[in-house]
Design a protein around this motif. Structure first.
Motif, PDB file in Angstrom:
ATOM      1  N   SER A 173      -7.971   1.127  -8.390  1.00 33.43           N
ATOM      2  CA  SER A 173      -6.967   0.616  -7.455  1.00 33.43           C
ATOM      3  C   SER A 173      -7.480  -0.624  -6.737  1.00 33.43           C
ATOM      4  O   SER A 173      -8.688  -0.872  -6.650  1.00 33.43           O
ATOM      5  N   ARG A 182       1.086   0.892 -11.853  1.00 35.57           N
ATOM      6  CA  ARG A 182      -0.089   1.232 -12.659  1.00 35.57           C
ATOM      7  C   ARG A 182       0.023   0.632 -14.060  1.00 35.57           C
ATOM      8  O   ARG A 182       1.073   0.741 -14.693  1.00 35.57           O
ATOM      9  N   ASP A 191       0.830  -1.210   0.000  1.00 32.62           N
ATOM     10  CA  ASP A 191       0.000   0.000   0.000  1.00 32.62           C
ATOM     11  C   ASP A 191       0.865   1.262   0.000  1.00 32.62           C
ATOM     12  O   ASP A 191       0.438   2.328   0.452  1.00 32.62           O
ATOM     13  N   THR A 242       0.628   5.870  -6.077  1.00 30.24           N
ATOM     14  CA  THR A 242      -0.724   5.990  -6.628  1.00 30.24           C
ATOM     15  C   THR A 242      -1.568   6.755  -5.615  1.00 30.24           C
ATOM     16  O   THR A 242      -1.152   6.933  -4.465  1.00 30.24           O
ATOM     17  N   GLN A 266      -9.812   0.316  -4.001  1.00 34.90           N
ATOM     18  CA  GLN A 266     -11.150   0.622  -4.519  1.00 34.90           C
ATOM     19  C   GLN A 266     -11.940  -0.654  -4.794  1.00 34.90           C
ATOM     20  O   GLN A 266     -13.153  -0.695  -4.568  1.00 34.90           O
ATOM     21  N   ASP A 314      -4.042   6.116  -3.635  1.00 34.93           N
ATOM     22  CA  ASP A 314      -4.266   5.510  -2.315  1.00 34.93           C
ATOM     23  C   ASP A 314      -3.163   4.530  -1.913  1.00 34.93           C
ATOM     24  O   ASP A 314      -3.294   3.807  -0.929  1.00 34.93           O
ATOM     25  N   THR A 344      -2.158   1.817  -3.405  1.00 29.77           N
ATOM     26  CA  THR A 344      -2.262   0.441  -3.901  1.00 29.77           C
ATOM     27  C   THR A 344      -2.199   0.438  -5.435  1.00 29.77           C
ATOM     28  O   THR A 344      -2.433   1.449  -6.087  1.00 29.77           O
ATOM     29  N   CYS A 345      -1.889  -0.725  -5.988  1.00 30.40           N
ATOM     30  CA  CYS A 345      -1.709  -0.844  -7.440  1.00 30.40           C
ATOM     31  C   CYS A 345      -2.986  -0.476  -8.194  1.00 30.40           C
ATOM     32  O   CYS A 345      -4.103  -0.787  -7.743  1.00 30.40           O
ATOM     33  N   VAL A 346      -2.813   0.166  -9.328  1.00 34.30           N
ATOM     34  CA  VAL A 346      -3.925   0.545 -10.190  1.00 34.30           C
ATOM     35  C   VAL A 346      -3.894  -0.333 -11.437  1.00 34.30           C
ATOM     36  O   VAL A 346      -2.856  -0.488 -12.081  1.00 34.30           O
TER      37      VAL A 346
END
Length: 319
Positions: A255, A285, A206, A210, A258, A212, A214-216
């Motif tokens: 993300s 990303r 985390d 990005t 999300q 937030d 975390t990976c997008v």
């Protein structure tokens, strides 16, 4: 008019079979059921249980059906596992494609839509991937998909085979409760399985650059993807020209956090995911433009993130 769908008993393939039937076309499925499900194929759709690397048997099987075009999905699809099983990956994905092209040539079948992958790009150094983005696959799986594109293009130059390759990103959701993603590696089924078993889903890292942390990623609904295959096939059948490659991307990433929030909304389960260390090789990303596919294949994102999650959850709980 019959359309051969290799891998048509799998998660994506079975949705494409469904989309063809809705479009008034007659699919014929070839699948060895190594990861597909017999029950995903409707009873009135011919199912040829066969590994496509068996060229002679495949050629014999095609003799009994008036195939006009092929949608080719069959193959070994697990990028991470392909690192440990490179020879198997190349045999199934490259040799399998060559075998299929030989069988097609034997029966003068000259149209193919190929299921490629975002894995051909590796870790792109651009915010938005386009068809012109350099390909740098980082796994035998990604390499095999790129070689598959090359082999099909070479056959096109040599014989006039008409073709296009569709590069997928993260395919999720379900168009009907009878069809679902059973992969042991994909995010949605992993999260759903964890919640069903009373565990907290994991987020791997985390602290990425990005919004937030975390990976997008690029998530698209499987029904939208299936519709693009129908349009591509119809255009090839109509003699229309297509680009050699299309990205089926959203143009706007989502993300991992999300996704978790959407899962909590859809399921009514209030949970806080476990944050685990980053996994090696996970880029921050990867998002692709779908503009070219929108222009030529009527590609559009018809489903919201919540609809993707809700349909995936409902399918797994009805199955």
């Amino acid at each position: 008019m019959a359309i051969l769908v290799t891998g048509g008993a799998g998660y994506i393939g079975s949705h494409i079979v469904r989309a063809f039937r809705l479009a008034g076309l007659d699919p014929v499925v070839v699948d060895d059921l190594s990861s597909g499900h017999r029950e995903f194929v409707p009873d009135d759709v011919p199912l040829i249980e066969l590994n496509i690397v068996r060229t002679k048997k495949l050629t014999e099987a095609l003799r009994d059906h008036s195939i006009e075009a092929v949608v080719h999905l069959a193959g070994f699809k697990y990028a991470g596992v392909s690192v440990q099983r490179p020879l198997h990956t190349y045999q199934q994905n490259v040799q399998g494609t060559v075998s299929l092209l030989r069988a097609m040539a034997e029966h003068d079948i000259d149209k193919i839509v190929f299921s490629s992958s975002a894995a051909v790009y590796g870790t792109p150094d651009v915010d938005l991937v386009t068809e012109r983005t350099a390909t740098h696959p980082e796994s035998p799986y990604g390499e095999s998909k790129l070689v598959g594109e090359w082999v099909i293009a070479a056959q096109g130059r040599a014989t006039g085979l008409r073709h296009t390759s569709l590069r997928y990103f993260n395919v999720v959701g379900s168009a009907t409760d009878e069809l679902y993603d059973s992969s042991p590696h994909n995010l949605f089924p992993l999260v759903i399985r964890a919640l069903t078993e009373g565990h907290r889903p994991k987020i791997f890292g985390d602290d990425y650059p990005t919004p937030d942390g975390t990976c997008v990623r690029d998530y698209v609904h499987v029904a939208d993807l299936a519709d693009a295959h129908v349009v591509a096939t119809q255009k090839l059948l109509a003699g229309q020209e297509l680009e050699p490659v299309y990205n089926l991307g959203s143009g706007d990433g989502v993300s991992v956090r999300q996704i978790m929030t959407a899962v909590a909304r859809a399921t009514g389960i209030d949970f806080e995911p476990v944050v685990a260390p980053r996994r090696p090789g996970d880029p921050a990303r990867i998002v692709a433009s779908g503009q070219l596919a929108a222009r030529d294949l009527s590609w559009t994102m018809r489903h919201t993130l919540d609809e993707m999650v809700e349909s995936a959850w409902n399918a797994r709980h009805q199955s």
